[in-house]
Scaffold this active site. Sequence first.
Site, short mmCIF file in Angstrom:
data_model
loop_
_atom_site.label_atom_id
_atom_site.label_comp_id
_atom_site.label_asym_id
_atom_site.label_seq_id
_atom_site.Cartn_x
_atom_site.Cartn_y
_atom_site.Cartn_z
N CYS A 86 0.85 -1.20 0.00
CA CYS A 86 0.00 0.00 0.00
C CYS A 86 0.88 1.25 0.00
O CYS A 86 0.93 1.97 0.98
CB CYS A 86 -0.90 0.02 1.23
SG CYS A 86 -2.06 -1.34 1.29
N GLN A 288 -8.34 -10.90 -13.30
CA GLN A 288 -8.20 -9.55 -12.76
C GLN A 288 -8.49 -9.55 -11.26
O GLN A 288 -9.43 -10.21 -10.82
CB GLN A 288 -9.17 -8.60 -13.47
CG GLN A 288 -8.84 -8.40 -14.94
CD GLN A 288 -7.70 -7.42 -15.15
OE1 GLN A 288 -7.17 -6.83 -14.21
NE2 GLN A 288 -7.32 -7.24 -16.40
N TYR A 317 -3.14 -9.75 -26.66
CA TYR A 317 -2.81 -9.88 -25.22
C TYR A 317 -4.10 -10.20 -24.45
O TYR A 317 -4.44 -9.52 -23.47
CB TYR A 317 -2.21 -8.58 -24.67
CG TYR A 317 -1.10 -8.00 -25.49
CD1 TYR A 317 0.23 -8.38 -25.27
CD2 TYR A 317 -1.35 -7.07 -26.50
CE1 TYR A 317 1.26 -7.84 -26.02
CE2 TYR A 317 -0.33 -6.52 -27.25
CZ TYR A 317 0.97 -6.90 -27.01
OH TYR A 317 1.98 -6.35 -27.74
N GLU A 338 -2.82 -14.56 -27.39
CA GLU A 338 -2.18 -14.51 -26.08
C GLU A 338 -1.00 -15.49 -26.09
O GLU A 338 -1.10 -16.57 -26.67
CB GLU A 338 -3.23 -14.91 -25.02
CG GLU A 338 -2.73 -15.46 -23.71
CD GLU A 338 -1.95 -14.44 -22.90
OE1 GLU A 338 -2.39 -13.28 -22.78
OE2 GLU A 338 -0.87 -14.82 -22.39
N ASP A 386 -3.99 -4.90 -24.83
CA ASP A 386 -3.88 -4.77 -23.37
C ASP A 386 -2.56 -5.41 -22.96
O ASP A 386 -2.54 -6.46 -22.33
CB ASP A 386 -5.08 -5.48 -22.71
CG ASP A 386 -5.09 -5.36 -21.20
OD1 ASP A 386 -4.25 -4.62 -20.65
OD2 ASP A 386 -5.93 -6.02 -20.57
N CYS A 413 -1.45 -0.71 -18.42
CA CYS A 413 -1.18 -0.65 -16.98
C CYS A 413 0.08 0.18 -16.72
O CYS A 413 0.59 0.19 -15.61
CB CYS A 413 -1.06 -2.05 -16.39
SG CYS A 413 0.17 -3.06 -17.22
#
Length: 461
Positions: A86, A288, A317, A338, A386, A413
Site C-alpha cells: 500500500c 483480474q 494480449y 495470447e 492490453d 497498466c
Amino acid sequence: MNKTIPVKRNDYIDVIFEDLTHDGAGVAKVEGYPLFVPNGLPGEKAKVKVIKANKGYGFGRLIELYEKSPDRVEIPEVELHKYGGCQLEHISYEGQLKYKENQVRQVLARIGKLEDVKVHPILGMDNPWHYRNKAQVPVGQKEGKLIAGFFKPRSHEIVDTDESLIQLSEINEAVQAVKEIASELGLSAYQEESHKGDLRHIMARYGKQTGELMVVIVTRTADIPQKNKLVEEIVARLPKVKSIVHNVNSKRTNVILGEKTKVLWGTEVIYDYIGDVKFAISALSFYQVNPVQTKVLYDKALEYAGLSGDESVIDAYCGIGTISLFLAQKAKKVFGVEVVAEAIEDAKRNAELNGITNAEFAAGEAEVVIPKWYKDGNTADVLVVDPPRKGCDETFLQTIIEMKPKKVVYVSCNPATLARDLRILEDGGYKTVEVQPVDMFPQTTHVEVVSVLIFKEKAGS
Ligand code: SAH
C-alpha cells in the site's frame, strides 16, 4: 563538465516536495538536483537526511515534517504498510486519484508529446478498501507458531499480518483460518536457507459475484502432514469454500507456485462473473484482481470500441479472454491472441461456458501472430490491445499502422509505455481521441488507462 552535486551523504537539509515519482516517493529539488524521499508529499516542507547522492539524483529519508499536505492521512507504521503493498496509503483517496490523473497527463505530454489529448477525470472506487479477490501469502514461523504476511523489504523476514486493508474480507478470513488450522495441527513453515519445512504459501481466491472461495495450499513436498484433518477443518471453518487445491513447489525458488497441482476437496475451479460473462478460475489462471473496477474498465473499452454487431475485432494480449468475451457480445467476430497457451485453453473454455460461438483464440506472440494474419489477408475493424507493462512490440505497432484498423482501443497498466506507443501510432496516422484513467488498484501506485485512437490519414499523405 561534471556538474557539482549540491548535497552529500548524511547531510541534513530542509526541502519542499514538488512532485511524486511513479512509485510514490516525494521529489524535492536542491538547486535543480532531484532528491527522492519516500513518504514526502507535494507541497510539504520537511527536514531530510541524504542517504545516497548519485551523479544525477539522490535519495533521502524523511526526518521531520514542518508543514503537512492536506492530502496526508495519518496511519501507523507507514513503512510497513508500504511494503505490504500500500505505497499510497498515507495519501487521502482523493489525493491519490488526483496524483494518478496528473501522472497520466504529465507522462502523455512528456513522453508522448500529446499535450492536447482529452484526458477524462479518473474513475475511482466508492470504497477504495478491501477490493482484491486474490492473495498469495508467504508463511513463516515465530515462537512455535505459524505466521503469514509479507516480506520485510530487502529481507527474508516475514511480518505477520491479521488483515490486509486491500483484500476482500473473505480473503483475509481464509488466510487467517488456514494459518491457524495449520498451526494447530503442527505443520511447519518452509525455511528458505535449509530448504526444509512444509508450508510455503497460503493462497486464496474469491468470486465476488458468486460467493465461491478457493484455498490453495503450497507445500514443499507432495505429502501434507495431517492432510485429511486440515481439509476437514478448512471446510468446517470456511463455509464459502468450494475448492481446496494442493500445489507442490519443491524447488529452491521465490516463484510461488510449483508445477504439480491437485484438488484435495471440492471442485477444480471456482466461478465469477464480470457483467454477464461467467469465468472459470483455476488455481493457476490469470484473473483480474479488482472485480468492481474491471467491470468499469471493460465497459469503457466496450464503449470506445463502439461496436454495432458487424465488426471483426482482434483482442491482442487477451489473457483468459476476458475482454474478448465482453466484446463478443456486441461484435460479429472476435479473435483473441495470447502468448500463454494455458490461458488460451481457459479462454476457449470460458467461451463455451457462456455459449459464445463468435470468439476464436490463438496462442502466440501478438507481434508474430497478427502480422501473419495480416499477410494472409485478414484484418480487423477494431483492434484492442492490453499489453504487459513493457507495452507493445514495435513490429506489432508497425503492423497496426499498415493494417489500419479503423479504431484501436489501447488498455494499459503503464502510462509511460502507453505514451511511447501512442506517439508511434500517431506518427503512423492515428489520432488519440480520448484517454480514461481507471483506478484499479487503490492505495497502490498502479494506474490503469484505456484510450481510443481512430485512423486519420497523415497530413500530406
Ligand atoms: N486482457 C487480459 C490480460 C491482460 S494482461 C485481461 O484483461 O485479463 C497482459 C497479457 O499479455 C498477459 O496475459 C500476458 O501473458 C500476455 N502477453 C505478454 N506478452 C505477450 C505477447 N508478446 N504476445 C501476446 N500476449 C502477450
